[in-house]
Scaffold this active site. Structure first.
Site, PDB file in Angstrom:
ATOM      1  N   LYS A  33      46.391 -50.026  79.193  1.00 29.00           N
ATOM      2  CA  LYS A  33      45.397 -51.085  79.007  1.00 29.00           C
ATOM      3  C   LYS A  33      44.737 -50.954  77.641  1.00 29.00           C
ATOM      4  O   LYS A  33      44.506 -51.942  76.934  1.00 29.00           O
ATOM      5  CB  LYS A  33      44.347 -51.024  80.115  1.00 29.00           C
ATOM      6  CG  LYS A  33      44.908 -51.453  81.477  1.00 29.00           C
ATOM      7  CD  LYS A  33      43.908 -51.209  82.581  1.00 29.00           C
ATOM      8  CE  LYS A  33      44.462 -51.695  83.919  1.00 29.00           C
ATOM      9  NZ  LYS A  33      43.564 -51.367  85.028  1.00 29.00           N
ATOM     10  N   SER A  42      41.738 -54.159  89.921  1.00 29.85           N
ATOM     11  CA  SER A  42      41.072 -53.736  88.692  1.00 29.85           C
ATOM     12  C   SER A  42      40.453 -54.891  87.922  1.00 29.85           C
ATOM     13  O   SER A  42      39.772 -54.688  86.930  1.00 29.85           O
ATOM     14  CB  SER A  42      42.034 -52.954  87.803  1.00 29.85           C
ATOM     15  OG  SER A  42      42.963 -53.823  87.224  1.00 29.85           O
TER      16      SER A  42
END
Ligand code: ADP
Length: 823
Positions: A728, A685
């Site tokens: 996140k 990611s």
């Protein structure tokens, strides 16, 4: 009558009680009755002969003629002695069998007329064989029993007349009066001897039987005595060596039999005690055995808590201990309800296992504890973090010095009941290496088919775990070994938002800590306005552990001030204010947006999920003269390295549009660094972050410092979806980031993001790298235009509501990269 001697002289009669005298038999008698004494005296006056016969009715003192056996013995008086008290002792010798014909009662004693009985003629051949047989029997009898003296045996050996031999042996061996009388009445010597033979043989059989019984009894006694003797000796030895071993052994035996363990286990333990008994009490081995026995005794075998599963109560307990977490609480209640039903249906209770997944400090452990409280069971936490060795789960064999049972059995010992709630903490941190695979052992623990007979190497007997309720926790779902994951019902918890943290702090952590520090209720009050500062400036985490620690610190300091009388008010309470906050907790540890420096060239902010929840992961890129080398530092995993190469390839493919020297690779080296080098980072990611940083470095244009990004990159610049967007986003918000670039395919996760973050953070949903560059790097207009030329208009898709997905850009051919490793 013809065989009788017709001549029938008269003799005095000496009646005998219970005595039958055979011919050639010498007997000593004590005579006391005056009439009998007179009969003897009469005989002595005549030819010393008299007739003796037994009377049948021994009860009657004065027998009548009818009471006498008619067959008696003619005897002669060998000697007579007068004794003190008027008794006389006579020695008689039997002479002949007689038949009494007549009784005369004119004298004080009886006088009888009797005829002598003749022996019937013998059968010489038969008699010889018979005599030999009886002699043999007699010898055996003499050996088996001690009744026949050597003298008699010798006489038996010399015998030639069956009748005489019969009388001799009957005198010695037949004691029953009736039997003796029968033999006396038999005039056929051969038959008499046969009868005696039968009697002796019977007696020998009896003797053999007695012998066998005696031998058995003796064996038993010998064995008991031997054991007793040895035990006593052992005790003495132990006593000599010091210590009350004997006593201890007995106590141990008793405790084992009283413990109610399964029969096989009891048996094994008794064996161990027997072994212990034979060891010197101070040897190393005996310490091992003793430790083993004590461990076994301390384990729960029958103790259990009654299950109470009241859903309303369970809900109340969960709510009392935890703020928010509604979906999680719901799932737990569902789970408990199902358990309840399966338990009622008699099905295996622990076939389902809860697994709570989420960053540290979000309440996984305390949820487990609440479940235990709600069910009325004991709670024990077993930490699996860093367990690499199968033996840590299953224990070491006792042959190793210092061997211990594994963590599961130790936890059972600690629980003290057979049906506790065992929280297996950090099951995703199980590691396997050359020391065996702890996952396999864990599988056995969690497998309903196997856990009824869980084998711990130390115990060496199966231990029943079927009543245990297992709850597991993990930080990362991806890292839970797949076979384990299959058996568990996963419940995900994510980090808390600032508002949630404040609420938890106010309602749960502060009251708890105040009480734990012995302060009165309300002794410390934190004004609403100060809470955000406590959370923002002193903690940076997904959960609330750090917050709990800071609050604990506050309470400690307040306690000191209370004791010193330095409280804010007279009634002893402390109201936190700005100055007190800083004196108590020190200068602030984190600025709200402190680490968001100015926008810089070659520095992009990525978002990742680490073991502590969502985190900002910056990526730095430096260029230097060189020949196309690529260095990556900062503990990047394989997938990260691949992402870096994909980022480079993308940069080359856009060299023209971005005004980068197309041959940059021949002239410079690139160094990509992932700061906070101690934390291992992996996963795809960070792909777009690396590409952004690389392009920023090559174009010498800064990356916006208010923007963080996450997304996987392919060789052709496509952006693929990632996981953990909520965590996140929480981390980004925590750090003061106001724009997040995320893959368009993650738009579905937007709904899960807390409302205040949705409001305060702008989400830019992207499909390809060109859109990322346009949104993140402060490019000049020419560059933007040329990017648009190939990628079409570059939409900056703002937050709520999720925008419609833009059409795919023509210039991106079908993707070649694999999606397999997507987070
Ligand atoms: P984990 O096991 O997830 O690492 P813990 O259960 O140890 O976290 O939680 C740390 C502390 O935070 C505990 O004291 C716990 O009670 C508290 N806590 C966590 N979440 C909540 C919540 N939602 N409400 C109240 N307290 C909470």
């Amino acid at each position: 009558m013809s065989r009788y001697e017709l001549y029938a002289p008269r003799y005095p009669l000496l009646p005998l009680k219970n005595v039958v005298i055979f011919p050639r038999n010498v007997v000593t008698l004590l005579v006391g009755r005056p009439r009998s004494i007179q009969a003897v005296e009469e005989a002595l006056l005549r030819d010393r002969r008299l007739i003796v016969t037994a009377h049948q009715d021994v009860e009657r003192d004065e027998p009548r003629p009818d009471d006498f056996y008619r067959i008696g013995t003619l005897a002669s008086i060998v000697s007579m002695d007068r004794q003190q008290g008027g008794n006389i002792q006579v020695v008689l010798e039997g002479l002949n069998r007689v038949k009494i014909d007549q009784f005369d009662q004119s004298r004080p004693f009886f006088t009888v007329a009797a005829a002598q009985l003749e022996e019937a003629p013998g059968h010489p051949d038969q008699d010889r064989v018979l005599i030999a047989h009886v002699q043999d029997l007699a010898t055996k009898h003499a050996e088996a029993r001690t009744k026949l003296s050597a003298e008699v045996v010798e006489m038996v050996g010399r015998a030639t007349e069956p009748g005489h031999l019969a009388d001799l042996l009957a005198t010695q061996l037949v004691t029953d009066v009736a039997r003796r009388q029968e033999l006396l009445e038999m005039t056929d010597g051969t038959r008499r001897l046969e009868q005696v033979a039968v009697h002796i043989a019977g007696d020998l059989d009896l003797a053999a039987l007695e012998q066998r019984i005696k031998a058995r009894v003796r064996d038993q006694i010998d064995k008991n005595q031997r054991e007793y003797f040895l035990r006593e000796q052992l005790k003495a030895i132990h006593d000599e060596l010091g210590g009350e071993n004997g006593n201890e052994i007995e106590t141990l035996r008793q405790r084992i039999t009283d413990r109610g363990m399964p029969a096989a286990v009891t048996e094994k333990m008794i064996k161990e005690v027997n072994r212990l008994e034979r060891m010197p009490p101070v040897s190393a081995e005996s310490t091992v055995v003793r430790g083993y026995l004590e461990t076994m005794l301390a384990l729960p075998w029958t103790e259990r808590d009654e299950d109470r599963l009241d859903l309303d109560e369970a809900e109340a307990i969960l709510n009392a201990d935890h703020f928010g977490l509604e979906p999680v609480k719901e799932r737990i209640l569902d789970f408990l309800a199902v358990r309840r039903l399966t338990a009622n249906a008699g099905r295996s209770q622990s076939s389902q296992i809860l697994c709570l997944v989420g960053p540290p400090g979000v309440g996984k452990t305390s949820l487990g504890r609440s479940v235990a409280t709600a069910m009325g069971r004991q709670f024990v936490r077993v930490s699996l973090g860093g367990v690499r060795d199968e033996a840590e789960i299953r224990g070491h064999r006792r042959t190793y010095i210092g061997a211990l049972p594994g963590r599961i059995v130790s936890a059972m010992k600690q629980a003290g009941t057979i049906n506790p709630v065992l929280l297996l903490d950090e099951i995703d941190k199980l590691a396997n290496d050359y020391r065996g695979d702890p996952t396999a052992a864990m599988l056995e623990v969690l497998d309903p088919e196997q856990h009824a007979g869980f084998t711990d190497h130390y115990l060496d007997v199966p231990y029943d775990l079927s009543q245990v309720m297992f709850i597991t926790t993990a930080n990362f779902m991806q890292q839970i070994p797949a076979p384990l994951k299959d058996r568990m019902e996963i419940i995900e918890l994510s980090g808390y938002t600032e508002d949630e943290k404040i609420a938890i702090g106010q309602r749960y952590l502060l009251p708890r800590q105040v009480e734990a520090h012995g302060l009165g209720e309300g002794a410390l009050s934190i004004p609403d306005a100060l809470w955000p500062r406590v959370v923002r400036e002193y903690t940076r985490e997904a959960g609330v552990r750090g917050l709990e620690r800071e609050i604990a610190t506050l309470c400690r300091k307040v306690a000191r001030d209370v004791v010193r009388g330095k409280t804010s008010t007279d009634d002893g309470t402390v109201i936190l204010d700005e100055t007190r906050l800083e004196t108590y907790l020190g200068p602030k540890k984190y600025g709200f947006s402190q680490d968001l420096d100015d926008s810089q060239v070659g520095l992009a902010l990525g978002l990742g999920v680490t073991s502590v929840g969502g985190e900002i992961l910056p990526v730095e890129v430096a260029t230097m003269p060189g020949t196309g080398g690529l260095t990556i530092t900062g503990k990047a995993g394989d997938v990260m390295q691949e992402s870096a190469r994909a980022a480079m390839s993308y940069a080359r493919s856009r060299a023209e549009q971005l005004h980068i020297d197309p041959h940059f690779q021949q002239k410079i080296d690139l160094h990509i660094h992932l700061p906070e080098g101690a934390t291992p980072k992996d996963g795809p990611s960070a792909g777009i972050t690396m590409a952004t940083a690389v392009i920023s470095a090559l174009t010498k244009r800064p990356v916006r410092n208010d923007t963080a990004m996450t997304g996987e990159i392919t060789l052709r610049g496509r952006v693929l979806p990632i996981g953990g967007l909520k965590d996140k986003a929480l981390a980004a918000h925590r750090h003061g980031v106001r724009r997040i670039i995320a893959p368009i395919d993650n738009q579905g996760d937007f709904a899960k993001i807390p409302a205040n973050i949705q409001r305060e953070v702008e989400f830019i949903w992207v499909r390809n790298m060109d859109q990322v560059i346009a949104a993140a790097i402060l490019l000049d207009e020419v560059q933007v235009e040329s990017l648009e030329e190939i990628a079409g208009p570059l939409p900056v898709v703002a937050s709520t509501p999720p925008a419609p997905v833009p059409a795919p850009a023509e210039s991106y051919p079908a993707d070649l990269a694999s999606d397999a490793d997507r987070a």
